[in-house]
Design a protein around this motif. Structure first.
Motif, PDB file in Angstrom:
ATOM      1  N   LEU A 114       0.829  -1.213   0.000  1.00  0.00           N
ATOM      2  CA  LEU A 114       0.000   0.000   0.000  1.00  0.00           C
ATOM      3  C   LEU A 114       0.857   1.255   0.000  1.00  0.00           C
ATOM      4  CD1 LEU A 114      -2.642  -0.966   2.720  1.00  0.00           C
ATOM      5  CD2 LEU A 114      -3.017  -0.849   0.255  1.00  0.00           C
ATOM      6  N   GLU A 115       0.339   2.282  -0.643  1.00  0.00           N
ATOM      7  CA  GLU A 115       0.926   3.630  -0.544  1.00  0.00           C
ATOM      8  C   GLU A 115      -0.199   4.612  -0.235  1.00  0.00           C
ATOM      9  OE1 GLU A 115       3.030   4.510  -4.168  1.00  0.00           O
ATOM     10  OE2 GLU A 115       4.818   3.406  -3.527  1.00  0.00           O
ATOM     11  N   VAL A 125      -5.411   6.133  -1.600  1.00  0.00           N
ATOM     12  CA  VAL A 125      -4.778   4.848  -1.309  1.00  0.00           C
ATOM     13  C   VAL A 125      -4.436   4.187  -2.640  1.00  0.00           C
ATOM     14  CG1 VAL A 125      -5.034   2.558  -0.281  1.00  0.00           C
ATOM     15  CG2 VAL A 125      -5.999   4.556   0.882  1.00  0.00           C
ATOM     16  N   SER A 126      -3.184   3.738  -2.769  1.00  0.00           N
ATOM     17  CA  SER A 126      -2.752   3.000  -3.961  1.00  0.00           C
ATOM     18  C   SER A 126      -2.289   1.610  -3.545  1.00  0.00           C
ATOM     19  CB  SER A 126      -1.585   3.707  -4.658  1.00  0.00           C
ATOM     20  OG  SER A 126      -1.918   5.038  -4.972  1.00  0.00           O
ATOM     21  N   ILE A 127      -2.608   0.636  -4.372  1.00  0.00           N
ATOM     22  CA  ILE A 127      -2.053  -0.709  -4.201  1.00  0.00           C
ATOM     23  C   ILE A 127      -1.055  -0.921  -5.335  1.00  0.00           C
ATOM     24  CG2 ILE A 127      -2.538  -3.176  -4.150  1.00  0.00           C
ATOM     25  CD1 ILE A 127      -5.296  -2.531  -3.036  1.00  0.00           C
ATOM     26  N   VAL A 128       0.174  -1.239  -4.951  1.00  0.00           N
ATOM     27  CA  VAL A 128       1.275  -1.312  -5.910  1.00  0.00           C
ATOM     28  C   VAL A 128       1.821  -2.741  -5.952  1.00  0.00           C
ATOM     29  CG1 VAL A 128       3.506  -0.319  -6.561  1.00  0.00           C
ATOM     30  CG2 VAL A 128       1.814   1.086  -5.343  1.00  0.00           C
ATOM     31  N   ALA A 129       2.099  -3.220  -7.165  1.00  0.00           N
ATOM     32  CA  ALA A 129       2.686  -4.546  -7.333  1.00  0.00           C
ATOM     33  C   ALA A 129       4.178  -4.502  -7.030  1.00  0.00           C
ATOM     34  CB  ALA A 129       2.444  -5.041  -8.758  1.00  0.00           C
ATOM     35  N   GLU A 130       4.772  -5.666  -6.833  1.00  0.00           N
ATOM     36  CA  GLU A 130       6.205  -5.759  -6.470  1.00  0.00           C
ATOM     37  C   GLU A 130       7.097  -5.117  -7.520  1.00  0.00           C
ATOM     38  OE1 GLU A 130       6.817  -9.650  -3.654  1.00  0.00           O
ATOM     39  OE2 GLU A 130       6.484  -9.997  -5.788  1.00  0.00           O
ATOM     40  N   ASN A 131       6.645  -5.122  -8.774  1.00  0.00           N
ATOM     41  CA  ASN A 131       7.467  -4.522  -9.836  1.00  0.00           C
ATOM     42  C   ASN A 131       7.282  -3.007  -9.929  1.00  0.00           C
ATOM     43  OD1 ASN A 131       4.950  -4.258 -10.951  1.00  0.00           O
ATOM     44  ND2 ASN A 131       5.364  -5.438 -12.813  1.00  0.00           N
ATOM     45  N   GLY A 132       6.513  -2.436  -8.974  1.00  0.00           N
ATOM     46  CA  GLY A 132       6.304  -0.988  -8.951  1.00  0.00           C
ATOM     47  C   GLY A 132       5.119  -0.514  -9.760  1.00  0.00           C
ATOM     48  N   GLU A 133       4.426  -1.439 -10.408  1.00  0.00           N
ATOM     49  CA  GLU A 133       3.265  -1.076 -11.233  1.00  0.00           C
ATOM     50  C   GLU A 133       2.063  -0.791 -10.337  1.00  0.00           C
ATOM     51  OE1 GLU A 133       2.368  -3.149 -15.149  1.00  0.00           O
ATOM     52  OE2 GLU A 133       0.877  -4.064 -13.820  1.00  0.00           O
ATOM     53  N   GLN A 134       1.349   0.307 -10.627  1.00  0.00           N
ATOM     54  CA  GLN A 134       0.143   0.610  -9.866  1.00  0.00           C
ATOM     55  C   GLN A 134      -0.967  -0.363 -10.270  1.00  0.00           C
ATOM     56  OE1 GLN A 134      -1.322   4.794  -9.081  1.00  0.00           O
ATOM     57  NE2 GLN A 134      -2.979   4.068 -10.387  1.00  0.00           N
ATOM     58  N   SER A 136      -4.055  -0.737  -8.292  1.00  0.00           N
ATOM     59  CA  SER A 136      -5.373  -0.222  -7.935  1.00  0.00           C
ATOM     60  C   SER A 136      -5.188   1.112  -7.216  1.00  0.00           C
ATOM     61  CB  SER A 136      -6.105  -1.222  -7.032  1.00  0.00           C
ATOM     62  OG  SER A 136      -7.445  -0.858  -6.825  1.00  0.00           O
ATOM     63  N   ILE A 137      -6.155   1.999  -7.380  1.00  0.00           N
ATOM     64  CA  ILE A 137      -6.074   3.309  -6.721  1.00  0.00           C
ATOM     65  C   ILE A 137      -7.489   3.816  -6.462  1.00  0.00           C
ATOM     66  CG2 ILE A 137      -5.975   4.621  -8.900  1.00  0.00           C
ATOM     67  CD1 ILE A 137      -4.008   6.562  -7.428  1.00  0.00           C
ATOM     68  N   GLY A 138      -7.653   4.583  -5.390  1.00  0.00           N
ATOM     69  CA  GLY A 138      -8.944   5.189  -5.099  1.00  0.00           C
ATOM     70  C   GLY A 138      -8.763   6.370  -4.167  1.00  0.00           C
ATOM     71  N   ARG A 139      -9.814   7.182  -4.089  1.00  0.00           N
ATOM     72  CA  ARG A 139      -9.764   8.396  -3.276  1.00  0.00           C
ATOM     73  C   ARG A 139     -11.027   8.511  -2.439  1.00  0.00           C
ATOM     74  NH1 ARG A 139      -7.817   8.509  -8.043  1.00  0.00           N
ATOM     75  NH2 ARG A 139      -5.890   9.603  -8.595  1.00  0.00           N
ATOM     76  N   VAL A 140     -10.896   9.132  -1.274  1.00  0.00           N
ATOM     77  CA  VAL A 140     -12.071   9.530  -0.504  1.00  0.00           C
ATOM     78  C   VAL A 140     -11.879  10.990  -0.102  1.00  0.00           C
ATOM     79  CG1 VAL A 140     -11.159   8.665   1.724  1.00  0.00           C
ATOM     80  CG2 VAL A 140     -13.633   8.968   1.395  1.00  0.00           C
ATOM     81  N   SER A 141     -12.901  11.799  -0.411  1.00  0.00           N
ATOM     82  CA  SER A 141     -12.870  13.227  -0.079  1.00  0.00           C
ATOM     83  C   SER A 141     -13.884  13.485   1.027  1.00  0.00           C
ATOM     84  CB  SER A 141     -13.223  14.067  -1.315  1.00  0.00           C
ATOM     85  OG  SER A 141     -12.251  13.893  -2.321  1.00  0.00           O
ATOM     86  N   LEU A 142     -13.455  14.219   2.045  1.00  0.00           N
ATOM     87  CA  LEU A 142     -14.300  14.467   3.216  1.00  0.00           C
ATOM     88  C   LEU A 142     -14.819  15.898   3.170  1.00  0.00           C
ATOM     89  CD1 LEU A 142     -11.992  12.707   5.834  1.00  0.00           C
ATOM     90  CD2 LEU A 142     -13.782  11.703   4.392  1.00  0.00           C
TER      91      LEU A 142
END
Length: 219
Positions: A114-115, A125-134, A136-142
């Motif tokens: 996670l990043e 929040v980003s989910i990154v693979a071992e090779n550095g490839e993104q 999954s990504i998502g945002r939450v705005s409050l």
């Protein structure tokens, strides 16, 4: 689905969308709202909580490309009554979840990490693979008392591994830690199925039309 759509709920969602996209907040436009987006393929958007003359007047007066009209209505109610230059976009669904989401027992798939980042009151929040490839990504705005989830994307070659569900869980953790448990988003057809398994309910249709560039050139 709600019979009568709340102007306040639509406005709150739109404010969150603006925070996520880093554009100015919506301004009132007759019975709806206007946002200056400034993108090459989305100059402006007009959002209407209900279908009425305000929507139809704009549809008949605008002939410029990349201005979106959005309305909480089925396209069947208006598509035959507007000029053919407008093209219907894939159906969207405004959804609500006014309680913590119902997550299965889940852990992050092996080989991912996670990043986290943030800007204004938007958390990424980003989910990154071992090779550095993104993967999954998502945002939450409050905003006010609402958490607006936006741009939840999992790349095709990383799908079917539970990444989107894990991502949403991490985003919700952030929202709950800040005291936000009223959740809004606009889903695609595919996303709607996932959100429903997590306890979201469809609030109303979110239907979009636009004049694409190639149609404008024929005017």
């Amino acid at each position: 689905m709600m019979d009568k759509v709340s102007v306040e709920i639509v406005e709150n969602w739109l404010k969150g969308w603006c925070l996520s996209r880093e554009v100015s907040f919506p301004v009132p436009y007759k019975s709806g709202f206007k946002v200056i987006v400034g993108d090459e393929k989305q100059k402006e958007r007009f959002v209407f909580p209900k279908l009425n003359d305000d929507f139809f007047q704009l549809a008949h007066s605008i002939d410029e490309p990349w201005i979106y009209l959005k309305v909480s209505s089925s396209p069947d109610e208006f598509i035959e009554k507007i000029p053919e230059r407008w093209k219907l976009q894939p159906q969207g669904y405004m959804m609500t979840c006014f309680h913590p989401m119902n997550f299965p027992e889940i852990s992050l798939a092996k080989g991912y990490y996670l990043e986290f980042s943030e800007y204004n009151t938007t958390f990424v929040v980003s989910i990154v693979a071992e090779n550095g490839e993104q993967a999954s990504i998502g945002r939450v705005s409050l905003i006010d008392d609402i958490a607006v989830y936006d741009r939840i994307i999992t790349e095709k070659n990383h799908q079917r591994k539970g990444l989107a569900t894990f991502l949403l869980k991490e985003l919700e953790k952030i929202a709950l830690s800040k005291g936000f448990s009223n959740n809004l988003l606009v889903a695609t057809e595919e996303g709607k199925l996932l959100y429903e398994t997590l306890g979201w309910k469809m609030y109303c249709l979110h239907t979009s039309i636009v004049i694409p560039e190639d149609d404008h050139s024929k005017l």
